[in-house]
Scaffold this active site. Sequence first.
Site, PDB file in Angstrom:
ATOM      1  N   GLU A 286      10.960  -8.145  -2.524  1.00 61.49           N
ATOM      2  CA  GLU A 286      11.472  -6.851  -2.062  1.00 61.49           C
ATOM      3  C   GLU A 286      10.861  -6.641  -0.692  1.00 61.49           C
ATOM      4  OE1 GLU A 286      11.816  -3.531  -0.929  1.00 61.49           O
ATOM      5  OE2 GLU A 286      10.662  -2.697  -2.588  1.00 61.49           O
TER       6      GLU A 286
ATOM      7  N   ALA B 147      -2.595  -4.350  -2.731  1.00 57.61           N
ATOM      8  CA  ALA B 147      -2.895  -4.323  -1.291  1.00 57.61           C
ATOM      9  C   ALA B 147      -4.365  -3.951  -1.084  1.00 57.61           C
ATOM     10  CB  ALA B 147      -1.990  -3.316  -0.593  1.00 57.61           C
TER      11      ALA B 147
ATOM     12  N   TRP C 114       0.813  -1.226   0.000  1.00 58.20           N
ATOM     13  CA  TRP C 114       0.000   0.000   0.000  1.00 58.20           C
ATOM     14  C   TRP C 114       0.842   1.270   0.000  1.00 58.20           C
ATOM     15  CZ3 TRP C 114       1.728   2.586   4.096  1.00 58.20           C
ATOM     16  CH2 TRP C 114       2.248   1.846   5.158  1.00 58.20           C
ATOM     17  N   ASN C 115       2.152   1.179   0.293  1.00 62.98           N
ATOM     18  CA  ASN C 115       2.890   2.444   0.482  1.00 62.98           C
ATOM     19  C   ASN C 115       3.222   3.164  -0.823  1.00 62.98           C
ATOM     20  OD1 ASN C 115       4.825   0.526  -0.135  1.00 62.98           O
ATOM     21  ND2 ASN C 115       6.368   1.352   1.241  1.00 62.98           N
TER      22      ASN C 115
ATOM     23  N   SER D 134       6.295  -6.985   3.607  1.00 57.70           N
ATOM     24  CA  SER D 134       7.077  -7.297   4.803  1.00 57.70           C
ATOM     25  C   SER D 134       7.875  -8.593   4.639  1.00 57.70           C
ATOM     26  CB  SER D 134       6.142  -7.419   5.996  1.00 57.70           C
ATOM     27  OG  SER D 134       5.214  -8.457   5.751  1.00 57.70           O
TER      28      SER D 134
ATOM     29  N   LYS E 155      -2.227  -8.853  -7.519  1.00 56.09           N
ATOM     30  CA  LYS E 155      -3.100  -8.632  -6.369  1.00 56.09           C
ATOM     31  C   LYS E 155      -2.605  -7.400  -5.617  1.00 56.09           C
ATOM     32  CE  LYS E 155      -3.045  -9.460  -2.209  1.00 56.09           C
ATOM     33  NZ  LYS E 155      -3.625  -8.188  -1.737  1.00 56.09           N
TER      34      LYS E 155
END
Length: 482
Positions: free
Chosen positions: A254, A180, A154-155, A233, A178
Amino acid sequence: MTGTQPSFIERAYIAGEWIAADSGAVFAVTNPATGETLGSVPDMGVAETRRAIEAAQRALPGWRDRPAKERAQIMRRWFELVMGAQERLAQIITAEQGKPLAEARGEIAYGAAYIDWFAEEGRRVYGDIVPGATDRRLLVMKQAVGVTAAITPWNFPSAMLARKVGAALGAGCTMVVKPAELTPFSALALVDLAECAGVPAGVVNVVTAKDPVPVGQELTRNPIVRKISFTGSTEVGRILLRQAAENIQKCSMELGGNAPLIVFDDADLDRAIHGAIATKYRNCGQTCISANRFLVQRNVADAFARKLAEAASTLKVGPGAEEGVAVGPLIEPAAIEKVERHISDAVAHGARVLTGGARHALGGLFFQPTVLANVPADALIFQEETFGPVAPVIPFDTEEEAIRLANATPYGLAAYFYSGDLARIFRVAERLEFGMVGVNESLISTEAAPFGGVKQSGLGREGSRYGLDDYLEIKYVCLGGM
Ligand code: ADP
């Protein structure tokens, strides 16, 4: 042309169709600055994911076998449509993700640059002829991996997708994405423009889901999918790697970072402050390459911390859509709780709050830009990625100690250091165990350079000519009887 759909597309995209979930279920997406609902998207599961994978499989031969020049022309058109819609796409990012509009515009241009880059690189997938014995010739060819999958965070809801899809399409692969669950609208808007640019049905598919687990399982376990690219994450990366092990699926990961920013006493302190502000408070600190630990040589540590606090305290906090705002909201309540936990733990370990340290008067998900002085290396904030607007200043004495502290983490994504001594610059750059090192520079990411980490920060590289390799297989052909 600005796309065929409204800005907030409330449909997923499979096999060239804008569709609802089989069950008709949807989930809402909210604006983190206001808490208001922006709209809702289909809540899909395994069945829809499987159909998306099959669509990508059907589309593969047509896309892979098309001349690279034609693929490049379509991708170039996509790049131009994205840049033409930059303002509208930036507004979608700010609405669903919270970052200031100026940063969102930057994200669109940054992501689009990957589409443009890989359109070009896709035309340069050269092979080799290796000299062998006189009776044979050894050929090396590079071929598209095939059907690929991407799970994005999402960032950077637009750029992380552009960077993966760009490489996949440039190499001749097809993809199921897909996004976030917090930020699906940016992905849908980007892919709408791909359709307008002439990317054929099934080449890119977007599956939206509230629960990522079943979709992630299908994307890793379905044998049609030959590669998964994930940004997120380390914890989730580990889960996906385990799942991918069943089919020996290729993986690009990543993952998290815990970036040090080292300031030596021979550095230009003002430049270091400028760099520190840019890397720390951009996107409210929610960037995997944000500096998380500020290691500063003891004789300049107080001056650095004071100047940093002065600069941080002038940053305007507020909704990203508001003029002059430099720091938007955090993404969700759990993010703000982590920031508070890291600050209170650091203070309990003897740190001093120089500025900020608490939620912002605006309430909601807003937090004050914070600087902590005298943070010891056993504080939680030294060990874990904060992903928030907190800069802990940790003093050190020698170059040796700085390198040891910087490397004392299981992560190895980005590191930064400031120094005016050329010999030291080479020494330190070589000894830092990180995939990317910024020297006297904290904004290092560009489509032309390889982005990626070592240790638990990931596998593979995105961007640059190396980024295409992640979507290519090497085939060796031995020509005998010559
Ligand atoms: P962050 O810490 O940045 O929120 P996550 O790693 O939780 O990152 O999420 C990044 C992406 O991974 C999102 O698209 C999210 O939906 C997805 N995700 C989270 N958990 C899983 C899982 N178990 N399987 C597949 N995808 C997942």
